[in-house]
Write a protein that holds these residues in place. Structure first.
Motif, PDB file in Angstrom:
ATOM      1  N   PRO A  56       0.785  -1.164  -0.208  1.00 23.54           N
ATOM      2  CA  PRO A  56       0.258  -0.111   0.156  1.00 23.54           C
ATOM      3  C   PRO A  56       0.869   1.063  -0.014  1.00 23.54           C
ATOM      4  CG  PRO A  56      -1.029  -1.628   1.798  1.00 23.54           C
ATOM      5  CD  PRO A  56       0.553  -2.232   1.058  1.00 23.54           C
ATOM      6  N   VAL A  57       0.857   2.087  -1.275  1.00 20.19           N
ATOM      7  CA  VAL A  57       1.238   3.531  -0.920  1.00 20.19           C
ATOM      8  C   VAL A  57      -0.159   4.743  -1.203  1.00 20.19           C
ATOM      9  CG1 VAL A  57       1.167   3.309  -3.279  1.00 20.19           C
ATOM     10  CG2 VAL A  57       2.798   4.672  -2.082  1.00 20.19           C
ATOM     11  N   VAL A  58       0.976   5.603  -0.271  1.00 19.56           N
ATOM     12  CA  VAL A  58      -0.309   7.277  -0.353  1.00 19.56           C
ATOM     13  C   VAL A  58       0.558   8.184  -0.786  1.00 19.56           C
ATOM     14  CG1 VAL A  58      -0.733   8.657   1.259  1.00 19.56           C
ATOM     15  CG2 VAL A  58      -0.737   6.999   2.214  1.00 19.56           C
ATOM     16  N   ARG A  59      -0.473   8.201  -2.195  1.00 20.47           N
ATOM     17  CA  ARG A  59      -0.505   9.418  -3.061  1.00 20.47           C
ATOM     18  C   ARG A  59      -0.955  10.441  -2.671  1.00 20.47           C
ATOM     19  NH1 ARG A  59       3.281   7.547  -6.653  1.00 20.47           N
ATOM     20  NH2 ARG A  59       3.237   4.899  -7.157  1.00 20.47           N
ATOM     21  N   ASP A  60      -0.248  12.059  -2.473  1.00 19.50           N
ATOM     22  CA  ASP A  60      -0.837  12.717  -2.089  1.00 19.50           C
ATOM     23  C   ASP A  60      -1.201  14.100  -3.144  1.00 19.50           C
ATOM     24  OD1 ASP A  60      -0.685  14.952   0.200  1.00 19.50           O
ATOM     25  OD2 ASP A  60      -0.463  15.552  -1.196  1.00 19.50           O
ATOM     26  N   ALA A  61      -2.523  14.582  -3.212  1.00 21.33           N
ATOM     27  CA  ALA A  61      -3.484  14.660  -3.806  1.00 21.33           C
ATOM     28  C   ALA A  61      -2.432  16.056  -4.171  1.00 21.33           C
ATOM     29  CB  ALA A  61      -4.565  15.328  -3.194  1.00 21.33           C
ATOM     30  N   GLY A  62      -1.163  16.887  -2.701  1.00 18.86           N
ATOM     31  CA  GLY A  62      -0.735  18.439  -4.021  1.00 18.86           C
ATOM     32  C   GLY A  62      -1.717  18.966  -3.178  1.00 18.86           C
TER      33      GLY A  62
ATOM     34  N   THR B 145      -1.028  20.689  -0.357  1.00 22.77           N
ATOM     35  CA  THR B 145      -0.368  21.532   0.987  1.00 22.77           C
ATOM     36  C   THR B 145       1.423  20.740   0.855  1.00 22.77           C
ATOM     37  OG1 THR B 145      -0.737  20.045   2.970  1.00 22.77           O
ATOM     38  CG2 THR B 145      -2.358  22.128   2.375  1.00 22.77           C
ATOM     39  N   GLU B 146       2.240  21.611   0.940  1.00 19.72           N
ATOM     40  CA  GLU B 146       3.366  20.705   1.259  1.00 19.72           C
ATOM     41  C   GLU B 146       3.899  20.532   0.169  1.00 19.72           C
ATOM     42  OE1 GLU B 146       4.528  19.935   4.740  1.00 19.72           O
ATOM     43  OE2 GLU B 146       3.082  21.137   5.454  1.00 19.72           O
ATOM     44  N   ILE B 147       3.400  19.601  -0.688  1.00 22.33           N
ATOM     45  CA  ILE B 147       4.188  18.716  -1.898  1.00 22.33           C
ATOM     46  C   ILE B 147       3.284  18.435  -3.397  1.00 22.33           C
ATOM     47  CG2 ILE B 147       5.911  17.282  -0.016  1.00 22.33           C
ATOM     48  CD1 ILE B 147       3.413  14.934  -0.081  1.00 22.33           C
ATOM     49  N   ALA B 148       4.239  18.266  -4.224  1.00 22.92           N
ATOM     50  CA  ALA B 148       3.674  17.530  -5.624  1.00 22.92           C
ATOM     51  C   ALA B 148       2.580  17.218  -5.317  1.00 22.92           C
ATOM     52  CB  ALA B 148       4.392  17.454  -6.493  1.00 22.92           C
ATOM     53  N   PRO B 149       1.830  17.196  -6.358  1.00 23.56           N
ATOM     54  CA  PRO B 149       0.003  16.365  -7.061  1.00 23.56           C
ATOM     55  C   PRO B 149       1.232  14.405  -7.380  1.00 23.56           C
ATOM     56  CG  PRO B 149      -0.474  18.771  -7.310  1.00 23.56           C
ATOM     57  CD  PRO B 149       0.942  18.699  -6.933  1.00 23.56           C
ATOM     58  N   GLY B 150       1.104  13.907  -6.625  1.00 24.58           N
ATOM     59  CA  GLY B 150       0.986  12.958  -6.841  1.00 24.58           C
ATOM     60  C   GLY B 150       2.068  12.269  -6.032  1.00 24.58           C
ATOM     61  N   SER B 151       2.719  12.674  -4.549  1.00 20.47           N
ATOM     62  CA  SER B 151       4.043  12.435  -4.234  1.00 20.47           C
ATOM     63  C   SER B 151       3.951  11.076  -3.944  1.00 20.47           C
ATOM     64  CB  SER B 151       4.726  13.385  -3.849  1.00 20.47           C
ATOM     65  OG  SER B 151       4.658  14.881  -4.134  1.00 20.47           O
ATOM     66  N   ALA B 152       4.509  10.319  -3.753  1.00 26.42           N
ATOM     67  CA  ALA B 152       4.011   8.908  -2.682  1.00 26.42           C
ATOM     68  C   ALA B 152       4.892   9.185  -1.105  1.00 26.42           C
ATOM     69  CB  ALA B 152       5.031   8.003  -3.476  1.00 26.42           C
ATOM     70  N   THR B 153       3.636   9.203  -0.782  1.00 27.05           N
ATOM     71  CA  THR B 153       4.687  10.072   1.164  1.00 27.05           C
ATOM     72  C   THR B 153       4.995   8.163   2.056  1.00 27.05           C
ATOM     73  OG1 THR B 153       2.122   9.990   1.552  1.00 27.05           O
ATOM     74  CG2 THR B 153       3.477  12.156   0.468  1.00 27.05           C
ATOM     75  N   VAL B 154       4.357   7.666   1.617  1.00 23.60           N
ATOM     76  CA  VAL B 154       3.915   6.598   2.526  1.00 23.60           C
ATOM     77  C   VAL B 154       4.356   5.233   1.538  1.00 23.60           C
ATOM     78  CG1 VAL B 154       3.998   5.415   4.844  1.00 23.60           C
ATOM     79  CG2 VAL B 154       3.548   8.305   4.357  1.00 23.60           C
ATOM     80  N   VAL B 155       4.864   4.037   1.723  1.00 24.46           N
ATOM     81  CA  VAL B 155       4.602   2.791   1.852  1.00 24.46           C
ATOM     82  C   VAL B 155       4.439   1.759   3.169  1.00 24.46           C
ATOM     83  CG1 VAL B 155       5.889   0.342   0.855  1.00 24.46           C
ATOM     84  CG2 VAL B 155       6.025   2.986  -0.387  1.00 24.46           C
ATOM     85  N   SER B 156       3.360   1.136   3.176  1.00 22.96           N
ATOM     86  CA  SER B 156       3.414   0.592   4.413  1.00 22.96           C
ATOM     87  C   SER B 156       3.310  -0.696   4.075  1.00 22.96           C
ATOM     88  CB  SER B 156       1.255   0.566   4.664  1.00 22.96           C
ATOM     89  OG  SER B 156       0.815   1.896   4.661  1.00 22.96           O
ATOM     90  N   ALA B 157       3.937  -1.417   5.092  1.00 25.49           N
ATOM     91  CA  ALA B 157       4.609  -2.653   5.365  1.00 25.49           C
ATOM     92  C   ALA B 157       4.153  -2.764   7.085  1.00 25.49           C
ATOM     93  CB  ALA B 157       5.681  -3.247   4.852  1.00 25.49           C
ATOM     94  N   PHE B 158       4.170  -4.995   6.877  1.00 23.92           N
ATOM     95  CA  PHE B 158       3.291  -5.251   8.205  1.00 23.92           C
ATOM     96  C   PHE B 158       4.252  -7.040   7.751  1.00 23.92           C
ATOM     97  CE2 PHE B 158       0.077  -5.816  11.070  1.00 23.92           C
ATOM     98  CZ  PHE B 158       0.848  -6.402  12.506  1.00 23.92           C
ATOM     99  N   PRO B 159       5.833  -6.524   8.601  1.00 27.64           N
ATOM    100  CA  PRO B 159       6.660  -7.733   8.190  1.00 27.64           C
ATOM    101  C   PRO B 159       6.275  -9.421   8.885  1.00 27.64           C
ATOM    102  CG  PRO B 159       7.753  -6.099   9.073  1.00 27.64           C
ATOM    103  CD  PRO B 159       6.379  -5.643   8.838  1.00 27.64           C
ATOM    104  N   GLY B 160       6.361 -10.057   7.782  1.00 28.99           N
ATOM    105  CA  GLY B 160       5.672 -11.289   8.132  1.00 28.99           C
ATOM    106  C   GLY B 160       3.687 -11.047   7.747  1.00 28.99           C
TER     107      GLY B 160
END
Length: 247
Positions: A210-216, A218-233
């Protein structure tokens, strides 16, 4: 003054969800002048606060917050982080919500409100001034914890990063099956927020996690990938199913 309402959609002006009433999930972080929380602690506490609200009985079925949560999820999902101290924090604590504590951080999350209909005791709180630091580098990810990887190439204020961590936690929750959700909830939502190594980020962003892409907004450009969510195991292999973008 900027705000920290975020949405991982990449085209904020070309989405039918924009035609629906817009709601926002308020989060308030306690920042006392003489005892501000550590940045990573605040980010992790905000992420757990979002999970606590999503799994609260009042947010489902016939619960008191269920309609507000459904309306929020039906349009663009936004989270706004504001700060409070002293009497401001006490007034915020008197409103319906959930306070979550970390090692030293305190974050209160409230049921979604209309974008232009904030309770006055929350509307008066400042968005700016959420710049926080870590007095020491965060340690390794604890065993059994999910990990929200921040993009190392983006500079975000603590408030913006808290909203993004909340998005990452929400995407991860949606990606898990019911067995994994139950185990994570019963364990108290152990998680860590860490900044990925520069060399690791491209593979993380392309891993299928799962990856979060910001709408832009505030602060950063639209479409920027900000966070990738992982859960080891649990959810950590390349090609793992993606929950889909936040609405």
């Amino acid at each position: 003054m900027s705000s920290h309402d975020t949405d991982p959609s990449t085209e904020p002006s070309a989405d039918p969800r924009d035609e629906k009433p817009q709601f926002v999930l308020p989060l308030v972080v306690r920042i006392e002048k003489d005892a501000p929380p550590a940045r990573t602690d605040a980010l992790e506490t905000a992420a757990r606060a979002v999970l606590r609200l999503l799994t609260d009985g009042r947010a489902a079925g016939e619960g008191a917050w269920a309609r507000a949560v459904a309306d929020w999820e039906d349009a663009r999902i936004r989270k706004v982080v504001r700060r409070a101290r002293g009497a401001e924090w006490r007034r915020a604590g008197a409103l319906p919500g959930i306070t979550v504590t970390g090692a030293g951080a305190e974050v209160r999350v409230f049921p979604p409100v209309p974008l232009d209909g904030w309770p006055k005791d929350l509307a008066r709180l400042q968005v700016s001034g959420t710049d926080l630091d870590d007095p020491a580098a965060p340690g390794p990810v604890p065993d059994g914890a999910a990990v929200l990887w921040l993009n190392p190439g983006l500079a975000m204020s603590a408030g913006k990063a808290m909203a993004q961590a909340g998005h990452g936690a929400q995407l991860l929750w949606w990606a898990l099956d019911e067995t994994a959700r139950t185990a994570w909830r019963e364990a108290g939502f152990p998680l860590a927020v860490r900044t990925a190594a520069e060399a690791d980020w491209p593979a993380l962003a392309a891993s299928g996690l799962p990856v979060v892409r910001d709408a832009g907004f505030t602060e950063i450009a639209p479409g920027s990938a900000t966070v990738v969510s992982a859960f080891p195991g649990v959810l950590d292999a390349p090609g793992a199913p993606v929950a889909g973008n936040l609405k």
